[in-house]
Design a protein around this motif. Sequence first.
Motif, PDB file in Angstrom:
ATOM      1  N   GLY A   1       0.783  -1.232   0.000  1.00 17.77           N
ATOM      2  CA  GLY A   1       0.000   0.000   0.000  1.00 17.77           C
ATOM      3  C   GLY A   1       0.809   1.273   0.000  1.00 17.77           C
ATOM      4  O   GLY A   1       0.298   2.333   0.392  1.00 17.77           O
ATOM      5  N   ARG A   2       2.064   1.239  -0.452  1.00 19.48           N
ATOM      6  CA  ARG A   2       2.900   2.429  -0.430  1.00 19.48           C
ATOM      7  C   ARG A   2       3.463   2.746  -1.820  1.00 19.48           C
ATOM      8  O   ARG A   2       4.561   3.245  -1.939  1.00 19.48           O
ATOM      9  CB  ARG A   2       4.055   2.240   0.560  1.00 19.48           C
ATOM     10  N   PHE A   3       2.689   2.514  -2.855  1.00 20.46           N
ATOM     11  CA  PHE A   3       3.150   2.817  -4.206  1.00 20.46           C
ATOM     12  C   PHE A   3       3.427   4.307  -4.381  1.00 20.46           C
ATOM     13  O   PHE A   3       4.516   4.718  -4.798  1.00 20.46           O
ATOM     14  CB  PHE A   3       2.126   2.357  -5.246  1.00 20.46           C
ATOM     15  N   ARG A   4       2.447   5.115  -4.084  1.00 23.78           N
ATOM     16  CA  ARG A   4       2.560   6.563  -4.276  1.00 23.78           C
ATOM     17  C   ARG A   4       3.729   7.131  -3.477  1.00 23.78           C
ATOM     18  O   ARG A   4       4.521   7.935  -3.983  1.00 23.78           O
ATOM     19  CB  ARG A   4       1.240   7.217  -3.863  1.00 23.78           C
ATOM     20  N   GLU A   5       3.858   6.674  -2.248  1.00 22.82           N
ATOM     21  CA  GLU A   5       4.901   7.177  -1.366  1.00 22.82           C
ATOM     22  C   GLU A   5       6.292   6.717  -1.811  1.00 22.82           C
ATOM     23  O   GLU A   5       7.261   7.479  -1.726  1.00 22.82           O
ATOM     24  CB  GLU A   5       4.637   6.729   0.067  1.00 22.82           C
TER      25      GLU A   5
ATOM     26  N   PRO B   1      19.152  12.526  -9.221  1.00 23.57           N
ATOM     27  CA  PRO B   1      19.947  13.680  -9.653  1.00 23.57           C
ATOM     28  C   PRO B   1      19.238  14.405 -10.789  1.00 23.57           C
ATOM     29  O   PRO B   1      18.352  13.856 -11.441  1.00 23.57           O
ATOM     30  CB  PRO B   1      21.250  13.044 -10.125  1.00 23.57           C
ATOM     31  N   GLU B   2      19.621  15.656 -11.013  1.00 20.55           N
ATOM     32  CA  GLU B   2      19.001  16.423 -12.093  1.00 20.55           C
ATOM     33  C   GLU B   2      19.391  15.884 -13.463  1.00 20.55           C
ATOM     34  O   GLU B   2      18.623  15.998 -14.424  1.00 20.55           O
ATOM     35  CB  GLU B   2      19.399  17.894 -11.980  1.00 20.55           C
ATOM     36  N   LYS B   3      20.577  15.308 -13.568  1.00 19.82           N
ATOM     37  CA  LYS B   3      21.037  14.766 -14.837  1.00 19.82           C
ATOM     38  C   LYS B   3      21.663  13.389 -14.601  1.00 19.82           C
ATOM     39  O   LYS B   3      22.189  13.107 -13.535  1.00 19.82           O
ATOM     40  CB  LYS B   3      22.067  15.685 -15.486  1.00 19.82           C
ATOM     41  N   GLY B   4      21.593  12.561 -15.634  1.00 17.86           N
ATOM     42  CA  GLY B   4      22.223  11.248 -15.554  1.00 17.86           C
ATOM     43  C   GLY B   4      21.365  10.236 -14.829  1.00 17.86           C
ATOM     44  O   GLY B   4      20.365  10.565 -14.190  1.00 17.86           O
ATOM     45  N   HIS B   5      21.768   8.986 -14.939  1.00 17.30           N
ATOM     46  CA  HIS B   5      21.027   7.897 -14.318  1.00 17.30           C
ATOM     47  C   HIS B   5      21.521   7.671 -12.893  1.00 17.30           C
ATOM     48  O   HIS B   5      22.728   7.493 -12.673  1.00 17.30           O
ATOM     49  CB  HIS B   5      21.199   6.608 -15.129  1.00 17.30           C
ATOM     50  N   PRO B   6      20.632   7.653 -11.924  1.00 22.28           N
ATOM     51  CA  PRO B   6      21.070   7.443 -10.539  1.00 22.28           C
ATOM     52  C   PRO B   6      21.555   6.020 -10.312  1.00 22.28           C
ATOM     53  O   PRO B   6      21.108   5.079 -10.967  1.00 22.28           O
ATOM     54  CB  PRO B   6      19.808   7.726  -9.731  1.00 22.28           C
ATOM     55  N   ASP B   7      22.463   5.890  -9.387  1.00 21.36           N
ATOM     56  CA  ASP B   7      22.907   4.571  -8.947  1.00 21.36           C
ATOM     57  C   ASP B   7      21.923   4.086  -7.885  1.00 21.36           C
ATOM     58  O   ASP B   7      21.681   4.775  -6.897  1.00 21.36           O
ATOM     59  CB  ASP B   7      24.315   4.679  -8.360  1.00 21.36           C
ATOM     60  N   LEU B   8      21.339   2.920  -8.100  1.00 23.03           N
ATOM     61  CA  LEU B   8      20.294   2.426  -7.201  1.00 23.03           C
ATOM     62  C   LEU B   8      20.642   1.029  -6.675  1.00 23.03           C
ATOM     63  O   LEU B   8      20.007   0.032  -7.046  1.00 23.03           O
ATOM     64  CB  LEU B   8      18.929   2.393  -7.910  1.00 23.03           C
ATOM     65  N   PRO B   9      21.609   0.932  -5.795  1.00 22.44           N
ATOM     66  CA  PRO B   9      21.924  -0.365  -5.182  1.00 22.44           C
ATOM     67  C   PRO B   9      20.819  -0.777  -4.212  1.00 22.44           C
ATOM     68  O   PRO B   9      19.936   0.027  -3.857  1.00 22.44           O
ATOM     69  CB  PRO B   9      23.236  -0.088  -4.442  1.00 22.44           C
ATOM     70  N   ARG B  10      20.877  -1.996  -3.770  1.00 21.07           N
ATOM     71  CA  ARG B  10      19.850  -2.545  -2.882  1.00 21.07           C
ATOM     72  C   ARG B  10      19.669  -1.702  -1.626  1.00 21.07           C
ATOM     73  O   ARG B  10      18.542  -1.480  -1.167  1.00 21.07           O
ATOM     74  CB  ARG B  10      20.238  -3.983  -2.515  1.00 21.07           C
ATOM     75  N   LYS B  11      20.793  -1.203  -1.063  1.00 23.48           N
ATOM     76  CA  LYS B  11      20.718  -0.408   0.165  1.00 23.48           C
ATOM     77  C   LYS B  11      19.849   0.829  -0.026  1.00 23.48           C
ATOM     78  O   LYS B  11      19.059   1.202   0.856  1.00 23.48           O
ATOM     79  CB  LYS B  11      22.126  -0.008   0.597  1.00 23.48           C
ATOM     80  N   LYS B  12      19.964   1.484  -1.184  1.00 20.33           N
ATOM     81  CA  LYS B  12      19.141   2.660  -1.448  1.00 20.33           C
ATOM     82  C   LYS B  12      17.674   2.285  -1.593  1.00 20.33           C
ATOM     83  O   LYS B  12      16.792   3.011  -1.127  1.00 20.33           O
ATOM     84  CB  LYS B  12      19.629   3.364  -2.721  1.00 20.33           C
ATOM     85  N   LEU B  13      17.402   1.188  -2.257  1.00 21.87           N
ATOM     86  CA  LEU B  13      16.013   0.760  -2.447  1.00 21.87           C
ATOM     87  C   LEU B  13      15.346   0.505  -1.102  1.00 21.87           C
ATOM     88  O   LEU B  13      14.170   0.835  -0.908  1.00 21.87           O
ATOM     89  CB  LEU B  13      15.967  -0.491  -3.322  1.00 21.87           C
ATOM     90  N   ILE B  14      16.084  -0.063  -0.188  1.00 21.96           N
ATOM     91  CA  ILE B  14      15.547  -0.298   1.156  1.00 21.96           C
ATOM     92  C   ILE B  14      15.360   1.028   1.887  1.00 21.96           C
ATOM     93  O   ILE B  14      14.378   1.228   2.607  1.00 21.96           O
ATOM     94  CB  ILE B  14      16.474  -1.245   1.942  1.00 21.96           C
ATOM     95  N   GLY B  15      16.295   1.961   1.678  1.00 21.36           N
ATOM     96  CA  GLY B  15      16.164   3.272   2.290  1.00 21.36           C
ATOM     97  C   GLY B  15      14.928   4.012   1.811  1.00 21.36           C
ATOM     98  O   GLY B  15      14.239   4.680   2.602  1.00 21.36           O
ATOM     99  N   PHE B  16      14.614   3.892   0.514  1.00 18.91           N
ATOM    100  CA  PHE B  16      13.395   4.517  -0.011  1.00 18.91           C
ATOM    101  C   PHE B  16      12.157   3.919   0.661  1.00 18.91           C
ATOM    102  O   PHE B  16      11.182   4.625   0.947  1.00 18.91           O
ATOM    103  CB  PHE B  16      13.297   4.315  -1.522  1.00 18.91           C
ATOM    104  N   ALA B  17      12.192   2.620   0.908  1.00 19.52           N
ATOM    105  CA  ALA B  17      11.054   1.964   1.564  1.00 19.52           C
ATOM    106  C   ALA B  17      10.863   2.507   2.969  1.00 19.52           C
ATOM    107  O   ALA B  17       9.726   2.720   3.420  1.00 19.52           O
ATOM    108  CB  ALA B  17      11.275   0.454   1.607  1.00 19.52           C
TER     109      ALA B  17
END
Length: 261
Positions: A159-163, A173-189
């Motif tokens: 139930g947290r799609f929007r968030e 970042p404003e330009k370029g592709h962000p680096d999205l390792p597993r640790k960041k994905l968990i941080g977003f959650a």
Amino acid sequence: MDTTCILGRVTDIPSSPSTQVLEQRLRTARIVNVVLAVVAVFLLIVVLARPTGGGAGGARPAAAPNTATPGPEATPTSVALRDPDDPLAIGPVDAPVVLVEWADLRCPYCALFTNRTMPALLKEYVDTGRVRYEFRDVSFFGEQSTNAAVAVRAAAEQGRFREYLAAAYAAAPEKGHPDLPRKKLIGFARTAGVPDLARFERDLDRADLRKAVEQSTRDAQSLGITSVPFFVAGDRAVPGAQPVEVFRQLLDDRLAAAGTR
């Protein structure tokens, strides 16, 4: 000029001919499906009006043509799903208009749309019940794109799609592709308030979610969509992170066509 991410690279491009092609396919399919429906109803009336005949060898009514299953060359009338159980959607399932977006979490222009334009559209159109927003994930920029899309689906199941979408794109970042390792994905959650983080981490390894992302990417490419963000509302297509006024005009036109404003 449209700001768009194209399969593995970021570029500024003019409106793509594929946009007009997709719009034409949507319009043509709508006309064809209406004609097929009329023919099916006519044949059904004829069949029901026929006498069945007596005796053991009496004729049986013929089955009506199956217009719900198009052939391999057919195009659906609409790309909107209107699935009430779709976790990657916001807004009422019976809203007059559906805005569909294809996006990759590693696309900076997808982030630009979500950060600058989407809040206004959600407030003015989706939260008021006039428009439904449906998200289609694609993996155009490698393994991390796939992993990020899996993470979105895992958060959406709680139930947290929007968030989650907001948290991930806010860090882009404003330009370029962000680096999205597993640790960041968990941080977003964590930022998005996903209630069960242990479950979320397990879900990042789910094969079914990965296959769903891969299928969604193939579906987009089969429609001729090779750049993101890309949007469809009814039989109108809009490529790129356009200004909010472009989307207001699009949605207002579609609402008017649907007989509501």
